[in-house]
Design a protein around this motif. Sequence first.
Motif, short mmCIF file in Angstrom:
data_model
loop_
_atom_site.label_atom_id
_atom_site.label_comp_id
_atom_site.label_asym_id
_atom_site.label_seq_id
_atom_site.Cartn_x
_atom_site.Cartn_y
_atom_site.Cartn_z
N LYS A 34 0.82 -1.21 0.00
CA LYS A 34 0.00 0.00 0.00
C LYS A 34 0.85 1.27 0.00
CE LYS A 34 -3.98 -2.28 1.97
NZ LYS A 34 -4.96 -2.37 3.09
N GLY A 35 2.19 1.11 0.20
CA GLY A 35 3.07 2.25 -0.02
C GLY A 35 3.69 2.88 1.20
N PHE A 36 3.44 2.34 2.41
CA PHE A 36 4.04 2.93 3.60
C PHE A 36 5.12 1.99 4.15
CE2 PHE A 36 0.25 0.62 5.10
CZ PHE A 36 0.81 -0.23 6.05
N VAL A 37 5.93 2.54 5.08
CA VAL A 37 6.95 1.72 5.72
C VAL A 37 6.77 1.81 7.23
CG1 VAL A 37 8.66 3.60 5.72
CG2 VAL A 37 9.42 1.23 5.90
N ASN A 38 6.90 0.66 7.90
CA ASN A 38 6.73 0.60 9.35
C ASN A 38 8.10 0.67 10.01
OD1 ASN A 38 6.13 0.03 12.01
ND2 ASN A 38 4.72 -1.64 11.55
N LEU A 39 8.38 1.79 10.68
CA LEU A 39 9.63 1.98 11.41
C LEU A 39 9.40 2.05 12.92
CD1 LEU A 39 11.50 4.50 9.07
CD2 LEU A 39 11.69 2.00 9.15
N LEU A 40 8.34 1.39 13.35
CA LEU A 40 7.97 1.37 14.77
C LEU A 40 8.48 0.07 15.39
CD1 LEU A 40 6.24 2.87 16.98
CD2 LEU A 40 4.36 1.37 16.28
N LEU A 116 9.52 20.44 -2.63
CA LEU A 116 9.19 19.90 -1.32
C LEU A 116 9.39 18.40 -1.24
CD1 LEU A 116 8.09 21.70 0.97
CD2 LEU A 116 5.82 20.77 0.48
N ALA A 117 10.10 17.95 -0.21
CA ALA A 117 10.12 16.55 0.19
C ALA A 117 9.28 16.46 1.46
CB ALA A 117 11.54 16.07 0.45
N THR A 118 8.20 15.67 1.41
CA THR A 118 7.26 15.62 2.52
C THR A 118 7.20 14.23 3.12
OG1 THR A 118 5.89 17.38 1.55
CG2 THR A 118 4.85 15.98 3.20
N TYR A 119 7.21 14.19 4.46
CA TYR A 119 7.11 12.94 5.22
C TYR A 119 5.93 13.06 6.18
CZ TYR A 119 11.85 11.87 3.60
OH TYR A 119 12.96 11.62 2.82
N GLY A 120 5.13 12.00 6.27
CA GLY A 120 4.06 11.94 7.24
C GLY A 120 4.29 10.80 8.21
N VAL A 121 4.21 11.08 9.51
CA VAL A 121 4.46 10.06 10.53
C VAL A 121 3.26 9.97 11.46
CG1 VAL A 121 6.00 9.28 12.39
CG2 VAL A 121 6.94 10.59 10.46
N ASP A 122 2.81 8.75 11.72
CA ASP A 122 1.73 8.55 12.68
C ASP A 122 1.90 7.18 13.32
OD1 ASP A 122 -1.08 10.17 13.14
OD2 ASP A 122 -1.25 8.05 13.67
N LEU A 123 1.40 7.07 14.56
CA LEU A 123 1.50 5.81 15.30
C LEU A 123 0.51 4.77 14.80
CD1 LEU A 123 3.00 4.64 17.81
CD2 LEU A 123 1.12 5.51 19.20
N SER A 124 -0.57 5.22 14.18
CA SER A 124 -1.66 4.32 13.80
C SER A 124 -1.46 3.75 12.40
CB SER A 124 -2.99 5.08 13.85
OG SER A 124 -4.01 4.35 13.20
N LYS A 125 -1.42 2.43 12.31
CA LYS A 125 -1.33 1.76 11.01
C LYS A 125 -2.55 2.06 10.16
CE LYS A 125 -0.72 -2.76 8.82
NZ LYS A 125 -0.51 -4.22 9.05
N GLN A 126 -3.73 2.08 10.79
CA GLN A 126 -4.96 2.36 10.06
C GLN A 126 -4.92 3.76 9.46
OE1 GLN A 126 -7.67 0.35 9.45
NE2 GLN A 126 -8.57 2.00 8.22
N ALA A 127 -4.44 4.74 10.23
CA ALA A 127 -4.35 6.10 9.73
C ALA A 127 -3.38 6.19 8.56
CB ALA A 127 -3.92 7.05 10.85
N ILE A 128 -2.20 5.59 8.70
CA ILE A 128 -1.21 5.63 7.63
C ILE A 128 -1.72 4.92 6.38
CG2 ILE A 128 1.08 4.79 6.94
CD1 ILE A 128 1.23 7.30 8.62
#
Length: 279
Positions: A34-40, A116-128
């Motif tokens: 889906k395009g995200f990476v989990n770094l948690l 612009l290089a943009t990064y979005g970070v969130d704790l929730s997998k559902q949100a990401i």
Amino acid sequence: MKNILYCPHCKNELNQIGNTFKCVNNHSYDISKKGFVNLLLANQHHSDNSGDEKGMILSRVRFLNTGKYDLLRDLITETIKSNLDSSKDNVVCDLGCGEGYYTTYFHNKLKDEFNLATYGVDLSKQAINECTIRQRQIKLEDIKFIIGNLNYLPIQNESVDLIVNSFAKIDENEFSRILRKNGIFLRILPGTKHLLGLKEVLYENVRLNEDKETYIEGFELIDIKESEENILLNNQEINDLFTMTPYYYKSPKDTSEALMKKEELNTIISFKILVYRKK
């Protein structure tokens, strides 16, 4: 796009090789389909459902898609624009980005003018996950969305020009660490009258929102942006707005039910952006 990520295990730089991020110690993190990476890391959260719950996130997606908070969306975008330098490359991090409504909008509007290089970070997998869905819907492919903890950001020291933080907890030490000298931090908060109409249904004695302490160690407050308007909500919008707020979990059952049965509701929405510069 410039890469600013580091390995959460050993803090060495991560390099993208195909659909995987790897460090020199061969720690690897796959980019999901889906395009995200989990770094948690496992010790950086306390359950399998870290972050906002699925119902709250889906309510927020539906509500924001109505355009009722576009006042805030535009205010965030204009504030970012006025605090970046178009003569150089810029890195922006949306920390606590939620479902990515504001992230995708300001990136799409400003990416060319400010490289612009943009990064979005969130704790929730559902949100990401919702972030990546939205990104695909508007045919954006150049935002990196990351599952991560704001207290343990997998981001290199002094690599970010501007931080956006909307209605989320902050970690001033981590934010200061990743910001360049004189970098900008935008803290988005509710105004004193935010959702007053909703609270008047829920509570007998309604209090205005209290202003938060503006002092943050290591930062200088350089500006305050405020905006406010009245909005009219239908029943679905009332329910979605209520569900995506903390009031859903702490309001009396009888008044909550009364609110959710209403066919229409007028309420004030009120927002404040505190603009800080790293000292």
